[in-house]
Design an enzyme around this catalytic site. Structure first.
Site, PDB file in Angstrom:
ATOM      1  N   LYS A   1       6.523  -1.967   1.898  1.00 37.44           N
ATOM      2  CA  LYS A   1       5.339  -1.381   2.540  1.00 37.44           C
ATOM      3  C   LYS A   1       4.156  -2.338   2.366  1.00 37.44           C
ATOM      4  O   LYS A   1       3.209  -2.076   1.618  1.00 37.44           O
ATOM      5  CB  LYS A   1       5.051   0.010   1.967  1.00 37.44           C
ATOM      6  CG  LYS A   1       4.164   0.845   2.893  1.00 37.44           C
ATOM      7  CD  LYS A   1       4.226   2.303   2.513  1.00 37.44           C
ATOM      8  CE  LYS A   1       3.155   3.133   3.185  1.00 37.44           C
ATOM      9  NZ  LYS A   1       3.268   3.215   4.635  1.00 37.44           N
TER      10      LYS A   1
ATOM     11  N   TYR B   1       0.831  -1.194   0.000  1.00 37.51           N
ATOM     12  CA  TYR B   1       0.000   0.000   0.000  1.00 37.51           C
ATOM     13  C   TYR B   1       0.866   1.244   0.000  1.00 37.51           C
ATOM     14  O   TYR B   1       2.089   1.179   0.195  1.00 37.51           O
ATOM     15  CB  TYR B   1      -0.950  -0.005   1.204  1.00 37.51           C
ATOM     16  CG  TYR B   1      -0.306   0.297   2.541  1.00 37.51           C
ATOM     17  CD1 TYR B   1       0.519  -0.634   3.167  1.00 37.51           C
ATOM     18  CD2 TYR B   1      -0.504   1.522   3.182  1.00 37.51           C
ATOM     19  CE1 TYR B   1       1.111  -0.362   4.393  1.00 37.51           C
ATOM     20  CE2 TYR B   1       0.080   1.805   4.408  1.00 37.51           C
ATOM     21  CZ  TYR B   1       0.880   0.860   5.003  1.00 37.51           C
ATOM     22  OH  TYR B   1       1.470   1.139   6.221  1.00 37.51           O
TER      23      TYR B   1
ATOM     24  N   LEU C   1      11.143   1.128   7.354  1.00 34.99           N
ATOM     25  CA  LEU C   1      10.619   1.549   6.061  1.00 34.99           C
ATOM     26  C   LEU C   1      11.278   2.891   5.729  1.00 34.99           C
ATOM     27  O   LEU C   1      11.378   3.760   6.602  1.00 34.99           O
ATOM     28  CB  LEU C   1       9.096   1.743   6.142  1.00 34.99           C
ATOM     29  CG  LEU C   1       8.443   2.222   4.849  1.00 34.99           C
ATOM     30  CD1 LEU C   1       8.341   1.069   3.851  1.00 34.99           C
ATOM     31  CD2 LEU C   1       7.062   2.797   5.112  1.00 34.99           C
TER      32      LEU C   1
ATOM     33  N   GLU D   1      11.853   2.059  14.421  1.00 38.03           N
ATOM     34  CA  GLU D   1      10.908   3.071  13.944  1.00 38.03           C
ATOM     35  C   GLU D   1       9.613   2.932  14.722  1.00 38.03           C
ATOM     36  O   GLU D   1       9.470   2.044  15.562  1.00 38.03           O
ATOM     37  CB  GLU D   1      10.663   2.921  12.441  1.00 38.03           C
ATOM     38  CG  GLU D   1      10.006   1.595  12.078  1.00 38.03           C
ATOM     39  CD  GLU D   1       9.807   1.402  10.577  1.00 38.03           C
ATOM     40  OE1 GLU D   1       9.629   2.407   9.868  1.00 38.03           O
ATOM     41  OE2 GLU D   1       9.813   0.242  10.140  1.00 38.03           O
TER      42      GLU D   1
HETATM   43  N1  PLP Z   1       7.385   3.512   9.086  1.00 43.37           N
HETATM   44  C1  PLP Z   1       6.263   2.786   9.039  1.00 43.37           C
HETATM   45  C2  PLP Z   1       6.245   1.422   9.656  1.00 43.37           C
HETATM   46  C3  PLP Z   1       5.120   3.300   8.413  1.00 43.37           C
HETATM   47  O1  PLP Z   1       3.994   2.564   8.360  1.00 43.37           O
HETATM   48  C4  PLP Z   1       5.160   4.602   7.856  1.00 43.37           C
HETATM   49  C5  PLP Z   1       3.998   5.185   7.205  1.00 43.37           C
HETATM   50  O2  PLP Z   1       2.954   4.608   7.104  1.00 43.37           O
HETATM   51  C6  PLP Z   1       6.350   5.323   7.949  1.00 43.37           C
HETATM   52  C7  PLP Z   1       7.449   4.745   8.559  1.00 43.37           C
HETATM   53  C8  PLP Z   1       6.455   6.705   7.380  1.00 43.37           C
HETATM   54  O3  PLP Z   1       6.476   6.664   5.983  1.00 43.37           O
HETATM   55  P1  PLP Z   1       6.019   7.918   5.106  1.00 43.37           P
HETATM   56  O4  PLP Z   1       6.837   9.070   5.553  1.00 43.37           O
HETATM   57  O5  PLP Z   1       6.327   7.505   3.720  1.00 43.37           O
HETATM   58  O6  PLP Z   1       4.565   8.111   5.364  1.00 43.37           O
END
Ligand code: PLP
Length: 286
Positions: free
Chosen positions: A149, A33, A207, A182
């Site tokens: 993701k 996603y 991620l 994270e």
């Molecule tokens: N880490 C995880 C596990 C996430 O699910 C997300 C966003 O959904 C992020 C980091 C942040 O990613 P982004 O800045 O692309 O929204």
């Protein structure tokens, strides 16, 4: 006004939107996603989100359901049909519908595509950022491929619910070495007592957040000293500031970790500056 969802070729009332019971997303969490911020009716950092989508799909050997140009049209249509000015657009691609069997289905099986959009009141996010949030730390019990993701988010769901039960808003995963990886749905950052901005390298354990990537650029523009390296919970507790980043949070200050105040227990200037400058650097495609 009723919400509209895009499901496999049709725009349907959100309340009636559904996928087949043998969709592999539903059966196996076999899909990926993306979430893009919508601001003033336009997507923020669409190019980077689409690049990450292509990467996630490639890692799982799922086909892109349509060209990126066509996908861009569907995303814009979904935003427009829901009259979203400020909010988010969500897209999910799964390996499609096939009789339940762990092996990949026939290569001709079309991937499934679902797109939804919804408005978010920007004032609410500002209020949360103005107060700062609390986080708890939890052991990182996820698989190694958190760089993808994927829609398989059970550890994240359990961690975030544990945070909620503890009166916090986010959970920070901690790896076996004691380093913060994270958040359940955000990337984690601290500002050291010397004023250095620290966030974990994206090569493993996290991620690669699009907001994280853009914030590194914002930090450079603000001439902040940045260290991409792992940090421990102890270091976070002793930090001057902490914050999280994501497409819907931008930079949101963390003022408590495991019940202990960070800095003076109030949002700090670095997180505020990054938040304020984020949209000057992020790409808004019209
Ligand atoms: N880490 C995880 C596990 C996430 O699910 C997300 C966003 O959904 C992020 C980091 C942040 O990613 P982004 O800045 O692309 O929204």
């Amino acid at each position: 006004m009723s919400r509209i969802a895009y499901v496999n070729g049709s725009y349907v009332p959100h309340a009636e939107a559904g996928v087949h019971v043998e969709d592999r997303g539903y059966q196996f969490g076999d899909g990926v996603y993306e979430v893009c911020e919508v601001r003033g009716g336009h997507m923020v950092d669409e190019r980077r989100h689409m690049a990450r989508l292509v990467r996630s799909l490639g890692e799982l050997r799922i086909r892109l359901p349509m060209s990126l140009a066509a996908l861009g049209v569907v995303l814009r249509q979904t935003i427009a049909r829901n009259r979203v000015r400020d909010g988010l657009v969500y897209l999910q691609v799964t390996r499609g519908v096939a009789r339940r069997d762990h092996y990949f289905p026939d290569a001709a099986t079309p991937p499934s595509l679902v797109v939804t959009a919804r408005a978010i009141d920007p004032a609410k996010g500002e209020a949360v950022a103005g107060q700062g949030i609390a986080v708890i730390t939890v052991p990182d019990n996820r698989w190694e491929r958190v760089d993808i993701k994927t829609i398989g988010l059970l550890p994240n769901v359990l961690a975030k619910e544990a945070a909620k039960q503890a009166g916090a808003r986010e959970a920070w995963f901690v790896d076996a070495a004691g380093h913060v990886t994270e958040g359940g749905s955000t990337n984690a950052w601290i500002v050291t007592p010397e004023g250095r901005l620290v966030t974990r390298p994206a090569e493993s354990g996290i991620l690669r957040g699009i907001t994280r990537t853009v914030m590194l650029e914002v930090a450079e523009k603000l001439q902040l000293r940045v260290e991409e390296r792992p940090f421990t919970v102890a270091e976070a507790l002793a930090a001057r500031e902490a914050f999280v980043t994501s497409a819907t949070n931008f930079a949101t200050p963390v003022v408590r970790i495991d019940g202990r105040d960070i800095g003076d227990g109030r949002p700090g200037p670095v997180a505020r500056a990054l938040r304020e400058n984020f949209h000057r650097v992020a790409e808004i495609a019209r």
